[in-house]
Scaffold this motif. Structure first.
Motif: not given
Length: 129
Positions: A15, A24, A69, A75
């Protein structure tokens, strides 16, 4: 522990976005209760070097995908006992290597015997998966 539930350390690899962990955490909260997020260090004696991998301490409530995504950045996700999900066809129980029934199909037009980089329907004008 959180209410008797054990947390899992989820690894977020590749990422590239380095700014805010809020994105996140927002995504991770859709899969369970996030207890913390930190950057992984290759050597705990060095406080200034990180691998780029995020470690997400989470009580998992539903299976996380192996690819995510976040704000247009992709990631890879891994955690212990994660269900096997194919990166090609998204089916459970096999990997994308030789086990995938779609391994020889184009990912753009879903036809056999060529890869997406050689597809003559590069812009999706043919049949689609």
């Amino acid at each position: 522990m959180d209410g008797g539930l054990l947390s899992t350390m989820v690894h977020l690899f590749d990422y590239a976005y380095t700014e805010d962990v809020f994105l996140i955490e927002t995504l991770s909260n859709t899969y369970g209760k996030v207890k913390g997020i930190r950057l992984q260090k290759p050597d705990i004696s060095r406080k200034d070097i990180f691998t780029g991998t995020r470690l997400i301490d989470i009580v998992i409530e539903r299976t996380t995908p192996s690819l995510v995504s976040i704000n247009c950045f992709i990631g890879r996700v891994w955690y212990k006992d994660q269900p096997v999900i194919c990166n090609s066809c998204s089916a459970q129980s096999h990997k994308a290597n030789n086990e995938c029934p779609d391994k020889n199909k184009c990912h753009r037009c879903n036809e056999a015997d060529h890869l997406a980089r050689h597809c003559t329907n590069a812009w999706g004008t043919g049949s689609s998966p």
